[in-house]
Design a protein around this motif. Structure first.
Motif, PDB file in Angstrom:
ATOM      1  N   ARG A 192      37.305  62.930  27.695  1.00 28.60           N
ATOM      2  CA  ARG A 192      37.058  62.603  29.098  1.00 28.60           C
ATOM      3  C   ARG A 192      37.195  63.843  29.983  1.00 28.60           C
ATOM      4  O   ARG A 192      38.174  64.568  29.932  1.00 28.60           O
ATOM      5  CB  ARG A 192      38.036  61.535  29.569  1.00 28.60           C
ATOM      6  CG  ARG A 192      37.698  60.926  30.935  1.00 28.60           C
ATOM      7  CD  ARG A 192      38.724  59.869  31.327  1.00 28.60           C
ATOM      8  NE  ARG A 192      38.838  58.808  30.333  1.00 28.60           N
ATOM      9  CZ  ARG A 192      38.035  57.770  30.263  1.00 28.60           C
ATOM     10  NH1 ARG A 192      37.032  57.638  31.129  1.00 28.60           N
ATOM     11  NH2 ARG A 192      38.202  56.856  29.314  1.00 28.60           N
ATOM     12  N   GLY A 193      36.156  64.080  30.798  1.00 28.77           N
ATOM     13  CA  GLY A 193      36.185  65.193  31.731  1.00 28.77           C
ATOM     14  C   GLY A 193      35.872  66.541  31.127  1.00 28.77           C
ATOM     15  O   GLY A 193      35.873  67.552  31.832  1.00 28.77           O
ATOM     16  N   ARG A 194      35.575  66.571  29.861  1.00 26.05           N
ATOM     17  CA  ARG A 194      35.270  67.838  29.196  1.00 26.05           C
ATOM     18  C   ARG A 194      33.755  67.998  29.039  1.00 26.05           C
ATOM     19  O   ARG A 194      32.980  67.078  29.297  1.00 26.05           O
ATOM     20  CB  ARG A 194      35.961  67.890  27.833  1.00 26.05           C
ATOM     21  CG  ARG A 194      37.466  67.731  27.907  1.00 26.05           C
ATOM     22  CD  ARG A 194      38.088  67.473  26.544  1.00 26.05           C
ATOM     23  NE  ARG A 194      37.917  68.601  25.647  1.00 26.05           N
ATOM     24  CZ  ARG A 194      38.232  68.575  24.357  1.00 26.05           C
ATOM     25  NH1 ARG A 194      38.694  67.450  23.819  1.00 26.05           N
ATOM     26  NH2 ARG A 194      38.064  69.638  23.602  1.00 26.05           N
ATOM     27  N   ASP A 195      33.324  69.179  28.593  1.00 19.80           N
ATOM     28  CA  ASP A 195      31.881  69.395  28.461  1.00 19.80           C
ATOM     29  C   ASP A 195      31.277  68.550  27.345  1.00 19.80           C
ATOM     30  O   ASP A 195      30.064  68.368  27.286  1.00 19.80           O
ATOM     31  CB  ASP A 195      31.578  70.879  28.229  1.00 19.80           C
ATOM     32  CG  ASP A 195      32.257  71.439  27.002  1.00 19.80           C
ATOM     33  OD1 ASP A 195      33.210  70.809  26.520  1.00 19.80           O
ATOM     34  OD2 ASP A 195      31.838  72.519  26.533  1.00 19.80           O
ATOM     35  N   LEU A 196      32.127  68.010  26.453  1.00 21.51           N
ATOM     36  CA  LEU A 196      31.602  67.141  25.398  1.00 21.51           C
ATOM     37  C   LEU A 196      31.962  65.680  25.647  1.00 21.51           C
ATOM     38  O   LEU A 196      32.077  64.891  24.717  1.00 21.51           O
ATOM     39  CB  LEU A 196      32.121  67.584  24.024  1.00 21.51           C
ATOM     40  CG  LEU A 196      33.614  67.878  23.824  1.00 21.51           C
ATOM     41  CD1 LEU A 196      34.489  66.663  23.905  1.00 21.51           C
ATOM     42  CD2 LEU A 196      33.815  68.590  22.507  1.00 21.51           C
ATOM     43  N   ASP A 197      32.079  65.306  26.885  1.00 16.64           N
ATOM     44  CA  ASP A 197      32.486  63.953  27.292  1.00 16.64           C
ATOM     45  C   ASP A 197      31.569  62.901  26.671  1.00 16.64           C
ATOM     46  O   ASP A 197      30.353  62.912  26.852  1.00 16.64           O
ATOM     47  CB  ASP A 197      32.448  63.863  28.814  1.00 16.64           C
ATOM     48  CG  ASP A 197      33.156  62.624  29.344  1.00 16.64           C
ATOM     49  OD1 ASP A 197      33.135  61.587  28.651  1.00 16.64           O
ATOM     50  OD2 ASP A 197      33.720  62.700  30.447  1.00 16.64           O
ATOM     51  N   ILE A 198      32.159  61.950  25.927  1.00 20.28           N
ATOM     52  CA  ILE A 198      31.377  60.849  25.337  1.00 20.28           C
ATOM     53  C   ILE A 198      31.950  59.499  25.746  1.00 20.28           C
ATOM     54  O   ILE A 198      31.748  58.489  25.062  1.00 20.28           O
ATOM     55  CB  ILE A 198      31.322  60.952  23.796  1.00 20.28           C
ATOM     56  CG1 ILE A 198      32.732  60.954  23.187  1.00 20.28           C
ATOM     57  CG2 ILE A 198      30.538  62.170  23.352  1.00 20.28           C
ATOM     58  CD1 ILE A 198      32.736  60.841  21.668  1.00 20.28           C
ATOM     59  N   THR A 199      32.641  59.467  26.878  1.00 25.36           N
ATOM     60  CA  THR A 199      33.273  58.210  27.307  1.00 25.36           C
ATOM     61  C   THR A 199      32.240  57.158  27.707  1.00 25.36           C
ATOM     62  O   THR A 199      32.592  55.984  27.888  1.00 25.36           O
ATOM     63  CB  THR A 199      34.238  58.454  28.463  1.00 25.36           C
ATOM     64  OG1 THR A 199      33.556  59.172  29.519  1.00 25.36           O
ATOM     65  CG2 THR A 199      35.437  59.279  28.014  1.00 25.36           C
ATOM     66  N   GLY A 200      30.985  57.529  27.844  1.00 24.70           N
ATOM     67  CA  GLY A 200      29.938  56.559  28.139  1.00 24.70           C
ATOM     68  C   GLY A 200      29.411  55.854  26.906  1.00 24.70           C
ATOM     69  O   GLY A 200      28.574  54.951  27.020  1.00 24.70           O
ATOM     70  N   LEU A 201      29.889  56.243  25.744  1.00 29.00           N
ATOM     71  CA  LEU A 201      29.433  55.631  24.499  1.00 29.00           C
ATOM     72  C   LEU A 201      30.453  54.623  23.991  1.00 29.00           C
ATOM     73  O   LEU A 201      31.642  54.717  24.293  1.00 29.00           O
ATOM     74  CB  LEU A 201      29.219  56.710  23.421  1.00 29.00           C
ATOM     75  CG  LEU A 201      28.165  57.781  23.698  1.00 29.00           C
ATOM     76  CD1 LEU A 201      28.155  58.810  22.580  1.00 29.00           C
ATOM     77  CD2 LEU A 201      26.783  57.164  23.869  1.00 29.00           C
ATOM     78  N   SER A 202      29.989  53.693  23.228  1.00 33.21           N
ATOM     79  CA  SER A 202      30.875  52.778  22.497  1.00 33.21           C
ATOM     80  C   SER A 202      30.507  52.875  21.024  1.00 33.21           C
ATOM     81  O   SER A 202      29.427  53.349  20.657  1.00 33.21           O
ATOM     82  CB  SER A 202      30.690  51.340  22.978  1.00 33.21           C
ATOM     83  OG  SER A 202      29.393  50.862  22.633  1.00 33.21           O
ATOM     84  N   TYR A 203      31.408  52.409  20.170  1.00 31.12           N
ATOM     85  CA  TYR A 203      31.138  52.451  18.733  1.00 31.12           C
ATOM     86  C   TYR A 203      29.893  51.632  18.406  1.00 31.12           C
ATOM     87  O   TYR A 203      29.079  52.026  17.566  1.00 31.12           O
ATOM     88  CB  TYR A 203      32.359  51.918  17.986  1.00 31.12           C
ATOM     89  CG  TYR A 203      32.471  52.379  16.552  1.00 31.12           C
ATOM     90  CD1 TYR A 203      32.636  53.727  16.249  1.00 31.12           C
ATOM     91  CD2 TYR A 203      32.432  51.463  15.501  1.00 31.12           C
ATOM     92  CE1 TYR A 203      32.756  54.154  14.938  1.00 31.12           C
ATOM     93  CE2 TYR A 203      32.561  51.875  14.184  1.00 31.12           C
ATOM     94  CZ  TYR A 203      32.718  53.226  13.905  1.00 31.12           C
ATOM     95  OH  TYR A 203      32.838  53.648  12.608  1.00 31.12           O
TER      96      TYR A 203
END
Length: 601
Positions: A192-203
């Protein structure tokens, strides 16, 4: 207690959740980041000092600073430089845990506790490729026996440790993961908040591959990074660095005048724990070798196949030499895959030879901490091992690996020995090739054991022996009606004067009838008693396509280079599966037009 591991999709396994947790440290020198990781892990704090890198870890273990090692998804007894130091570390450690899918790796020999792990097609998780695309992986088959996923093993051990350290956890349940999805969800939160943020994804969304970054609120990942000219730096501006040139740590000198570099073979991967079990993957590069420029060999009066002793300041290895125009003068190349699992022997000082990485320096880059495996100063000289042995046999595919492991300790009784599979696993069989050399003939007990393992000890075996001269030749034929003499060669042994090795090995590989050459084999003839077509070089290992077949097919293809390539691939399929042979196929296509025009003229 230190853990070393190497997440790797193409190698067949990933540390998976464990690697994700270890990568979640962010910048641990930043108190805010440490606090966020501590919150995710449900602990009071995490250390601000990073752990040791791989080389440092084994140096510390060799010095007694590290008392226990937990090794997952890697084979340091083959892949690490300065193998003698690595072996000292493994021997001095009070407790070595090896978490491995293949019990045949060199590191498994040093395990106090060996944990069977599942491999690529046996587990669930995610893989991210170089395009930043995350793919969901599902198990194709259940893991065998007691094998489990890496994350499950890590969680089990962590929870057992927690029960022994109740005051440290203060009643909190740590490492409470019940599935690969739970591990991935925590990894997602660390981005979260990093350049590789994937918090918009779900499994569940990974049913289709997704690219990162994909922050919360996004409907899809970003195809290209930094299109907004904002970079992952405090002020958003890109940083360019131009580090000064650093010379190699170990330059050539009068004692060690050759620059040795290591690298991968086209069809092999890392320590070959998995790829080294398939004979067809040895079709392109059949055996361990050291490659040098043809002029270098001519200047030193060495011929292809001569055994050379390669010595660095740390160790030595005996290898046959092969000429290669791709290697510059005063340099040499040895594939990085050749560990003691495949090439071994005992050095002149009585110490075991531990593969190519025994030659390499433990010096590493101060920024990346990558060892300087690409350069070592070595000296190369004739091995002077006059007694030679070549033995080979077709074996049941299910038994080959077990038999190879039984042959492995016998390799130490020679000054040089290699043991590799060959063939294309026809009819449920796979070939095994054992090559060795020594100052004098091997002891009868060791000879008999090798013959026994290769099926050359029965009454049906034809033999010639001259004990005074150290000559011994044996062959076993298959069953094929009549008197059996029209059957193909199934196994052979040539020792002492093994000049017949090249054509006899081709006879075995090709499955040709051996009736008319039995006398020549037993006599050790340099050439067969009847003409034998030279073995064509394999280009495509996936479909067993030779350079001869490609040239013959290209002679019938029309159009430009792309058209001929398409026609060639439609007929032979070469270069259409894994793609590793495609550069070689394109080169053959490129060379064909001149011959075609000359024929037309």
């Amino acid at each position: 207690f230190s853990l070393t591991g190497q997440p790797n999709a193409m190698g067949g396994r990933e540390v998976g959740g464990l690697a994700n947790l270890l990568s979640a440290h962010r910048d641990l020198a930043n108190p805010e980041h440490r606090a966020e990781v501590a919150r995710l892990w449900n602990v009071a704090d995490v250390p601000s000092k990073p752990g040791k890198t791989a080389v440092e870890m084994f140096e510390a273990a060799a010095d007694g600073e590290i008392k226990a090692l937990w090794i997952a998804c890697t084979n340091p007894a083959q892949s690490m430089p300065d193998q003698r130091l690595v072996r000292r570390a493994l021997a001095r450690c009070e407790f070595v845990v090896v978490q491995e899918a293949y019990a045949t790796t060199a590191t498994c020999d040093h395990a106090d506790l060996l944990l069977p792990a599942s491999t690529w097609g046996e587990k669930e998780g995610t893989v991210t490729n170089s395009e930043r695309r995350i793919s969901r992986v599902r198990a194709a088959i259940p893991p065998p026996g007691d094998a489990r996923a890496d994350w499950a093993i890590a969680v089990d051990l962590a929870q057992r440790l927690q029960r022994r350290l109740p005051t440290r956890s203060e009643g909190r349940e740590l490492m409470a993961f019940g599935s690969a999805e739970a591990v991935w969800n925590e990894h997602r939160d660390t981005t979260r908040g990093r350049d590789l943020d994937i918090t918009g994804l779900s499994y569940a969304s990974l049913v289709e591959p997704q690219q990162w970054p994909c922050p919360q609120g996004s409907t899809q990942g970003r195809a290209r990074l930094y299109e907004d000219s904002h970079f992952a730096t405090p002020d958003g501006r890109a940083r360019f660095t131009a580090p000064p040139y650093r010379p190699v740590v170990e330059p050539r000198d009068a004692r060690y005048p050759i620059s040795l570099t290591t690298g991968r073979l086209r069809d092999q991967w890392h320590g070959m724990s998995r790829t080294g079990t398939l004979g067809r993957l040895f079709g392109h590069s059949a055996e361990p070798a050291i490659e040098m420029h043809p002029q270098e060999l001519a200047r030193r009066r060495w011929a292809a196949g001569d055994l050379l002793r390669v010595q660095s300041r740390r160790g030595e290895l005996v290898l046959p030499v092969q000429p290669s125009d791709a290697v510059p003068m005063a340099q040499a190349f040895v594939a990085m895959h050749w560990g003691e699992e495949f090439v071994s022997g005992t050095a002149a000082d009585g110490e075991p030879m531990l593969g190519v990485n025994a030659l390499c320096s433990g010096a590493f880059c101060p920024s990346s901490h990558q060892p300087e495996l690409k350069h070592s100063a070595v000296r190369v000289q004739p091995a002077e091992l006059p007694w030679h042995l070549l033995a080979a046999a077709w074996l049941p595919a299910h038994a080959m690996l077990s038999l190879r492991e039984q042959l492995r300790p016998l390799m130490r009784h020679f000054g040089y020995a290699s043991c590799v599979p060959f063939g294309r696993e026809p009819d449920g069989r796979i070939g095994l090739l054992f090559r060795a050399a020594a100052v004098q003939p091997v002891e009868d007990a060791h000879r008999h054991r090798i013959e026994q393992l290769l099926g050359l000890d029965g009454p049906q075996v034809l033999r010639y022996a001259d004990g005074r001269r150290g000559q011994r030749r044996s062959l076993r034929l298959g069953q094929a009606g009549g008197d059996g003499l029209a059957a193909p060669l199934e196994a052979f042994w040539l020792s002492g004067d093994a000049q017949a090795h090249a054509w006899v090995l081709d006879l075995l590989r090709e499955g040709e009838p051996a009736r008319d050459v039995i006398r020549a084999v037993l006599a050790g003839a340099v050439t067969p008693s009847q003409s034998q077509a030279p073995r064509a070089a394999q280009i495509c290992s996936c479909f067993d396509v030779s350079d001869t077949a490609i040239r013959a097919t290209l002679a019938q293809c029309q159009g430009n280079a792309d058209d001929r390539l398409a026609q060639l691939q439609s007929r032979l399929k070469c270069g259409t599966q894994c793609g590793s042979c495609l550069p070689a196929v394109r080169e053959l296509v490129r060379l064909q037009p001149a011959a075609a025009m000359e024929k037309a003229a």
